[in-house]
Design an enzyme around this catalytic site. Structure first.
Site, mmCIF file in Angstrom:
data_model
loop_
_atom_site.group_PDB
_atom_site.id
_atom_site.type_symbol
_atom_site.label_atom_id
_atom_site.label_comp_id
_atom_site.label_asym_id
_atom_site.label_seq_id
_atom_site.Cartn_x
_atom_site.Cartn_y
_atom_site.Cartn_z
ATOM 1 N N LYS A 189 103.495 84.325 82.913
ATOM 2 C CA LYS A 189 104.525 83.653 82.125
ATOM 3 C C LYS A 189 104.424 82.139 82.327
ATOM 4 O O LYS A 189 104.286 81.663 83.454
ATOM 5 C CB LYS A 189 105.901 84.156 82.554
ATOM 6 C CG LYS A 189 107.077 83.580 81.766
ATOM 7 C CD LYS A 189 108.376 84.205 82.266
ATOM 8 C CE LYS A 189 109.591 83.637 81.556
ATOM 9 N NZ LYS A 189 110.857 84.241 82.059
ATOM 10 N N SER A 226 113.872 85.612 78.623
ATOM 11 C CA SER A 226 112.876 84.610 78.317
ATOM 12 C C SER A 226 111.442 85.090 78.504
ATOM 13 O O SER A 226 110.497 84.379 78.166
ATOM 14 C CB SER A 226 113.121 83.380 79.197
ATOM 15 O OG SER A 226 112.986 83.693 80.567
ATOM 16 N N SER A 257 116.241 88.044 82.029
ATOM 17 C CA SER A 257 114.979 87.728 81.346
ATOM 18 C C SER A 257 113.804 88.637 81.662
ATOM 19 O O SER A 257 112.750 88.518 81.047
ATOM 20 C CB SER A 257 114.579 86.274 81.625
ATOM 21 O OG SER A 257 115.511 85.399 81.041
#
Length: 501
Positions: A75, A151, A175
């Site tokens: 990520k 996210s 997230s």
């Protein structure tokens, strides 16, 4: 080099076992994942920074660890990879290249993973939908009109589309669990402090953020937590190590659990009927497996909680912008950020130290009351989200909201600080959507989204289980039982690399 066409039949641990047995070469796995990325990524925009040359060079060497030679995606937020840009989804951070790996990334490498790219994330991870202006929206492989969540939306989209069996993720308000729910995957947020976030980054969002992975199988998540958990010198938040490995929890005979469940909207105003139905169906499944389920009302003061949490996140965003100015060596301007981000930072600067302390006290008191209330239970079951996966654009500021957000840049800080109603109104849609996930970030408890329900339109609806502090083993044991009782591993999203071959 040819790829490995049987890729989909294995989870990450299974692929590693093939590598260790000499039945497949790490470069074959890498080239298969790269080919899958090139095939399907144009439709979902999950991978925003390929690292093919780095991973091919590493693929020529020897691999060790439980995930030896398995392709992996990182990520593009918080987790630093030395020598590779980390933009955090923000125009302001374009060109920022960390000099060192974060401890989290070092542990991924020691586990044998071959990182070959970075995944899309909203600006600084502040929204539960992955639609940064910098790199554009990610799309849900189950329905490209919908978001894969946020996210860690890019990570979840990549796993759901068959690019990799597992990808890195982080969770400050849901997230990991939100994208797992949106994309029909398994995602566990560990106990606060279980996985280190330093040393180059502070313990973000006042310690609310936890890092781990999103995966297709429960065992990948358990084995990965075994590989990356544990304290290191200088770590500020330390937790006792587990008595036994998380992998062993999967093999343990299931115990009869006492599970609370609720269909309350929690921080939201309503709960979607499909989310409610998922909870009720899951209760039936749990009872059929011998567990005791008891319905409860969630002990939460909605507006008080939302305002306190918002004060802290806005304050964090103000500090993030200031830190960015130091790292990037330039002055931040409104044009460098998305309107919502800049407004949050402006609000953050408006709060006093007393406001921040009061918000911390409010959430500390909430945590004590919440965990005391649920102490008699082994887990709390709710839906992961308050609604179905949001449509792309569904959480963007409306034209009126944009006017209000941009106006904040010109208003006196003293005036802004008094606008409690504005804070509550501005976050209404977001809190209605991720209405269930945030409490576990505040308390620090482990919490997991399990893909147990799909609605009549074949849209995933995750079910969330939150356990006692430090009891990931209980959640993993339950998840393994549920995975066996109601398997999901072989489900394929309509947009999938194997379909597009």
């Amino acid at each position: 080099m040819a790829g490995f066409k049987e890729f989909d039949q294995y989870d990450a641990l299974g692929l590693a076992q093939l590598v260790q047995a000499g039945q497949v070469n790490p470069l074959e796995l890498l080239e298969e994942s790269i080919a899958r990325t090139e095939r399907v990524n144009p439709r979902i925009n999950a991978v925003i920074r390929p690292m093919y040359d780095i991973s091919r060079k590493r693929g020529e060497g020897a691999f060790d660890g439980p995930f030896a030679g398995v392709p992996f995606l990182l990520k593009d937020l918080i987790a630093s990879f030395a020598g590779v840009e980390m933009s955090n989804g923000s125009r302001f951070y374009q060109g920022f290249v960390p000099a060192e790996d974060s401890e989290y990334v070092k542990r991924f490498k020691r586990a044998g993973l071959n990182i070959f790219g970075k995944t899309n994330t909203p600006e600084f991870g502040i929204t539960p939908s992955t639609e940064p202006e910098l790199s554009g929206p990610s799309r849900n492989p189950w329905d490209p009109l919908r978001s894969p969540g946020g996210s860690s939306g890019g990570a979840a989209a990549a796993v759901a589309a068959g690019i990799v069996p597992m990808a890195s993720a982080s969770d400050g308000g849901g997230s990991i669990r939100i994208p797992a729910s949106c994309c029909g995957l398994f995602g566990l947020k560990p106990t606060r402090g279980r996985v280190p976030s330093g040393p180059d980054q502070a313990d973000g969002w006042f310690g609310f953020i936890a890092e781990h992975v999103i995966s297709r199988s429960v065992r990948d998540s358990a084995h990965m937590l075994d590989a990356i958990q544990g304290n290191y010198p200088g770590q500020l938040m330390r937790v006792a190590p587990p008595a036994h490995s998380y992998a062993s929890a999967l093999e343990r005979k299931p115990k009869k659990l006492r599970i609370a469940y609720s269909t309350d909207p929690a921080l939201g105003e309503t709960l979607h009927p499909d989310c409610k139905q998922g909870v009720l169906d899951t209760v039936k499944l749990l009872e059929s497996l011998g567990h005791v389920c008891e319905e409860v009302k969630l002990p939460i003061q909605r507006e008080e909680f939302i305002y306190a949490y918002s004060v802290l996140i806005c304050s964090e965003m103000a500090a993030t912008v200031a830190q960015g100015e130091r790292l990037m060596g330039k002055t931040a301007k409104a044009a460098d950020f998305e309107a919502r981000t800049w407004a949050l930072a402006k609000l953050g600067k408006s709060f006093s130290g007393g406001d921040v302390a009061q918000a911390l006290w409010t959430l500390d008191q909430f945590s004590r009351q919440w965990m005391t209330y649920f102490e008699p239970y082994d887990a709390l079951l709710t839906s992961t989200l308050g609604d179905l996966p949001i449509h792309v654009g569904g959480l963007r500021p409306t034209s009126q909201e944009l006017i209000e957000l941009k106006a904040l840049a010109y208003l006196p800080i003293g005036f802004i600080a008094k606008q409690k109603d504005f804070v509550l109104k501005a976050g209404r849609r977001i809190y209605n959507y991720c209405s269930q996930t945030i409490p576990a970030n505040v308390t620090g408890q482990p919490s997991m989204s399990v893909p147990l329900h799909w609605n009549a339109q074949h849209i995933p609806v995750g079910m969330m289980f939150t356990g006692r502090w430090g009891e990931e083993d209980v959640l993993f044991n339950l998840a393994a039982q549920l995975e066996q009782a109601k398997p999901w591993f072989d489900r394929r999203a309509p947009i999938h690399a194997s379909h597009s071959a």
